[in-house]
Design a protein around this motif. Structure first.
Motif, PDB file in Angstrom:
ATOM      1  N   TYR A 182       0.942  -4.335  10.961  1.00  0.00           N
ATOM      2  CA  TYR A 182       2.224  -4.307  11.277  1.00  0.00           C
ATOM      3  C   TYR A 182       2.897  -3.695   9.885  1.00  0.00           C
ATOM      4  CZ  TYR A 182       3.167  -8.862   9.008  1.00  0.00           C
ATOM      5  OH  TYR A 182       3.129  -9.933   8.015  1.00  0.00           O
ATOM      6  N   PHE A 183       4.155  -3.063  10.079  1.00  0.00           N
ATOM      7  CA  PHE A 183       4.785  -2.628   8.872  1.00  0.00           C
ATOM      8  C   PHE A 183       6.012  -3.535   8.489  1.00  0.00           C
ATOM      9  CE2 PHE A 183       8.402  -0.307   7.211  1.00  0.00           C
ATOM     10  CZ  PHE A 183       7.877   0.050   6.122  1.00  0.00           C
ATOM     11  N   TYR A 184       5.827  -3.801   7.353  1.00  0.00           N
ATOM     12  CA  TYR A 184       7.204  -4.359   6.664  1.00  0.00           C
ATOM     13  C   TYR A 184       7.288  -4.266   5.175  1.00  0.00           C
ATOM     14  CZ  TYR A 184      11.005  -7.473   6.915  1.00  0.00           C
ATOM     15  OH  TYR A 184      12.385  -7.872   7.038  1.00  0.00           O
ATOM     16  N   PRO A 185       8.333  -3.796   4.673  1.00  0.00           N
ATOM     17  CA  PRO A 185       8.072  -3.387   3.264  1.00  0.00           C
ATOM     18  C   PRO A 185       7.691  -4.376   2.101  1.00  0.00           C
ATOM     19  CG  PRO A 185      10.579  -3.076   4.337  1.00  0.00           C
ATOM     20  CD  PRO A 185       9.548  -3.750   5.303  1.00  0.00           C
ATOM     21  N   ASP A 186       7.483  -5.813   2.647  1.00  0.00           N
ATOM     22  CA  ASP A 186       7.057  -6.734   1.909  1.00  0.00           C
ATOM     23  C   ASP A 186       5.459  -6.676   1.860  1.00  0.00           C
ATOM     24  OD1 ASP A 186       6.667  -8.021   3.977  1.00  0.00           O
ATOM     25  OD2 ASP A 186       8.061  -9.669   3.621  1.00  0.00           O
ATOM     26  N   MET A 187       4.961  -6.036   2.762  1.00  0.00           N
ATOM     27  CA  MET A 187       3.567  -5.952   2.858  1.00  0.00           C
ATOM     28  C   MET A 187       3.010  -4.460   2.517  1.00  0.00           C
ATOM     29  SD  MET A 187       1.307  -7.516   5.729  1.00  0.00           S
ATOM     30  CE  MET A 187       1.766  -5.965   6.899  1.00  0.00           C
ATOM     31  N   PRO A 188       2.599  -4.061   1.317  1.00  0.00           N
ATOM     32  CA  PRO A 188       2.344  -2.863   1.040  1.00  0.00           C
ATOM     33  C   PRO A 188       1.048  -2.129   1.685  1.00  0.00           C
ATOM     34  CG  PRO A 188       1.696  -4.291  -0.855  1.00  0.00           C
ATOM     35  CD  PRO A 188       2.447  -5.343   0.213  1.00  0.00           C
ATOM     36  N   LYS A 189       0.119  -2.890   2.340  1.00  0.00           N
ATOM     37  CA  LYS A 189      -0.907  -2.592   2.993  1.00  0.00           C
ATOM     38  C   LYS A 189      -0.686  -2.187   4.332  1.00  0.00           C
ATOM     39  CE  LYS A 189      -4.133  -5.794   2.469  1.00  0.00           C
ATOM     40  NZ  LYS A 189      -4.435  -7.001   1.521  1.00  0.00           N
ATOM     41  N   ASN A 190       0.472  -2.465   4.867  1.00  0.00           N
ATOM     42  CA  ASN A 190       0.644  -2.184   6.313  1.00  0.00           C
ATOM     43  C   ASN A 190      -0.289  -3.078   7.309  1.00  0.00           C
ATOM     44  OD1 ASN A 190       3.010  -0.953   5.658  1.00  0.00           O
ATOM     45  ND2 ASN A 190       1.996   1.151   5.819  1.00  0.00           N
ATOM     46  N   TYR A 191      -1.125  -3.818   6.674  1.00  0.00           N
ATOM     47  CA  TYR A 191      -1.675  -4.661   7.412  1.00  0.00           C
ATOM     48  C   TYR A 191      -1.786  -6.088   6.625  1.00  0.00           C
ATOM     49  CZ  TYR A 191      -5.852  -3.448   4.904  1.00  0.00           C
ATOM     50  OH  TYR A 191      -6.835  -3.249   3.922  1.00  0.00           O
ATOM     51  N   GLN A 192      -2.103  -7.169   7.456  1.00  0.00           N
ATOM     52  CA  GLN A 192      -2.464  -8.521   6.767  1.00  0.00           C
ATOM     53  C   GLN A 192      -3.719  -8.967   7.066  1.00  0.00           C
ATOM     54  OE1 GLN A 192      -0.540 -11.855   8.744  1.00  0.00           O
ATOM     55  NE2 GLN A 192      -0.479 -12.874   6.922  1.00  0.00           N
ATOM     56  N   ILE A 193      -4.577  -9.286   6.172  1.00  0.00           N
ATOM     57  CA  ILE A 193      -5.951  -9.818   6.369  1.00  0.00           C
ATOM     58  C   ILE A 193      -5.668 -11.148   6.786  1.00  0.00           C
ATOM     59  CG2 ILE A 193      -8.069 -10.383   5.695  1.00  0.00           C
ATOM     60  CD1 ILE A 193      -7.862  -8.240   3.512  1.00  0.00           C
TER      61      ILE A 193
END
Ligand code: ADP
Ligand code: ZN
Ligand code: MG
Length: 499
Positions: A80-91
């Motif tokens: 997902y995209f959110y500015p607080d997550m630079p990878k655009n995915y969460q492991i």
């Protein structure tokens, strides 16, 4: 009447020194964007590597929640995209989380929550936290220090029914992870965060359409938000409408939940196995290290304190809330027993000192309960003072004075009592001397007490006169002996000169 269903998703920050997939420190409160590297910032071509300590802590929580650790556990990417997550995915973990199918029993006191209720734990999974977005005026700032910090998510089945159940669940879980030493449990600082899911339905119809309340940063808000939702959803159904499946936020200024967004489903995230991390198959040595990290859990300890020391369940609950205090208690009781007190007697005396004097001292000094271990009044010193009181070697008033002196001067109570002459005066002749003195000053009051028709008036006067005797001996006289002598003198007015 509707039936309600509540499931919680609780996120806890694991106290690992470094982040979950890179070597950046997971320290908080530092200058923004100083604990970042190409891995946690999601630069192309970098490789994450699993922090084994995070996996161990996660498994320790999972085992304490009676979960099964699978033979193979792995990670997925949650897109997902959110500015607080630079990878655009969460492991994160999806198909085979590190802990599965456990439970925790809620142990209410019957007043706010039921006596005992089992809440099934669906899973515990390990993931990385996102950064922090700070909104100021017209700009939004980003601090990525938190991006990649180890986060364990604990997901329950919808087995709770009221806001009170959920509050108790969080309280017990918080206490558990603090006992395990894997999370500081600070909800205000976001080390423990909860999302609460709730639906209602007519009895027998199963689960309803769920609403998720996000980012609740206190267990009280969890309770308030859920109870508000149960009432709100009831109103919607009563009006013949349908509850909208959505995510809402708790507005603590208005005491209500408000819509935030309609919720994504799992398929929106397009989970797929993280290609850069190998499957983790715990070996015997790893599993043994998890077992070795298990501790006696708070609920077990409370039950043991009731059985072993005869404490009431309220007092056992109070003392076991903080591990450091429960440890202090056991050490002090053991010491008092060595010095000759019977165990239950020692436990009752020590616990009441903890609940009153020691808590009072800590709050006066502005210290948290966990600071109990660093007090000048150590378990050994408290035990010694309690034993001296029990053996009637120091009066209640002087025991308090001794406690303060121990703290101020960092010395042992027995030395202070001896040096300052705070030991209890029991010699009847020396007490009689003080009684005679009071009689000389207050003769009319003795007479008034003798002639008092109203027994209450008589008791008041007696207490006053005994108080005067204690004053004359600087608080040292045994109040029992002084009381006897004063009473005798009220009844038969000859000064106790030749006794
Ligand atoms: P999602 O896919 O929306 O994240 P999950 O099945 O993973 O939903 O469940 C998330 C949380 O919501 C869990 O704690 C679960 O117990 C709870 N939950 C799921 N369905 C309901 C429902 N209908 N009513 C109340 N709680 C629910
Ligand atoms: Zn990093
Ligand atoms: Mg989910």
């Amino acid at each position: 009447m509707y039936q309600s269903f509540i499931g919680l998703e609780v996120h806890i920050h694991l106290l690992t020194r470094t982040k979950v997939f890179c070597a950046c420190p997971s320290a908080f409160g530092d200058e923004p964007n100083t604990h970042i590297c190409p891995v946690c910032m999601g630069y192309p071509g970098v490789l994450p590597s699993l922090n084994i300590e995070a996996m161990r802590m996660g498994c320790t929580v999972a085992r304490s929640l009676n979960c099964r650790i699978p033979e193979r556990t792995w990670f997925e990417r949650k897109q997902y995209f959110y500015p607080d997550m630079p990878k655009n995915y969460q492991i994160s973990q999806f198909a085979s989380p590190l802990g599965q199918n456990g439970y925790m029993d809620l142990e209410g006191n019957g007043k706010i929550a039921p006596l005992k209720k089992r809440v099934r734990i669906k899973e515990c999974h390990l993931e990385e936290d996102a950064g922090k977005m700070i909104h100021t005026g017209t700009v939004s700032l980003l601090d990525y220090n938190r991006a990649g910090v180890s986060l364990l998510e604990i997901v329950t089945e919808p087995d709770m029914e009221t806001g009170e159940d959920a509050e108790l669940f969080i309280r017990q879980l918080r206490r558990m992870v603090r006992y395990l030493g894997v999370c500081d449990g600070n909800m205000e600082e976001g080390s423990l965060r909860a999302d609460a899911n709730v639906s209602i339905n007519l009895p027998g119809r199963g689960l309803g359409k769920k609403v998720e309340i996000k980012n609740l940063n206190s267990s009280r808000f969890v309770r308030l938000g859920l109870n508000y939702e149960i009432v709100r959803q009831g109103g919607v159904l009563d009006a013949g409408k349908e509850v909208v499946q959505e995510t809402r936020l708790w507005n603590e200024n208005r005491d209500q939940t408000e819509p935030m967004r309609t919720k994504e489903n799992a398929q929106d995230y397009r989970y797929f196995p993280e290609p850069d991390l190998p499957v983790f198959a715990p070996d015997a040595a790893f599993l043994a290290s998890v077992e070795a990290a298990l501790v006696e859990l708070p609920q077990e300890r409370i039950a043991r304190f009731e059985a072993e020391y005869g404490l009431s369940s309220e007092l056992a609950d109070l003392i076991c809330d903080e591990k450091a205090e429960a440890d202090y208690f056991e050490e002090a009781v053991a010491e008092a027993v060595t010095r000759g007190l019977e165990k239950n007697d020692a436990a009752s005396r020590i616990s009441s000192r903890l609940a009153s004097d020691i808590r009072h001292i800590l709050s006066r000094e502005g210290l948290p309960l966990s600071a109990i271990a660093s007090l000048k009044i150590t378990p050994r010193r408290l035990a010694s003072l309690v034993v001296l009181s029990a053996q009637r070697k120091v009066s209640g008033k002087n025991a308090k004075q001794t406690l303060e002196a121990v703290i101020a001067e960092d010395r042992d109570p027995e030395d202070l009592i001896r040096e300052r002459g705070w030991d209890l005066l029991t010699d009847p002749e020396r007490i009689a001397e003080a009684v005679r003195g009071v009689y000389e000053d207050e003769g009319p009051l003795f007479k008034e007490a003798r002639e008092a028709v109203n027994p209450k008036r008589r008791r008041t006067l007696t207490a006053y006169l005994v108080g005067k005797v204690l004053e004359r001996t600087a608080g040292r006289a045994d109040p029992g002996v002084a009381g006897e002598q004063v009473k005798r003198l009220i009844e038969a007015p000859q000064p106790a000169a030749n006794k």
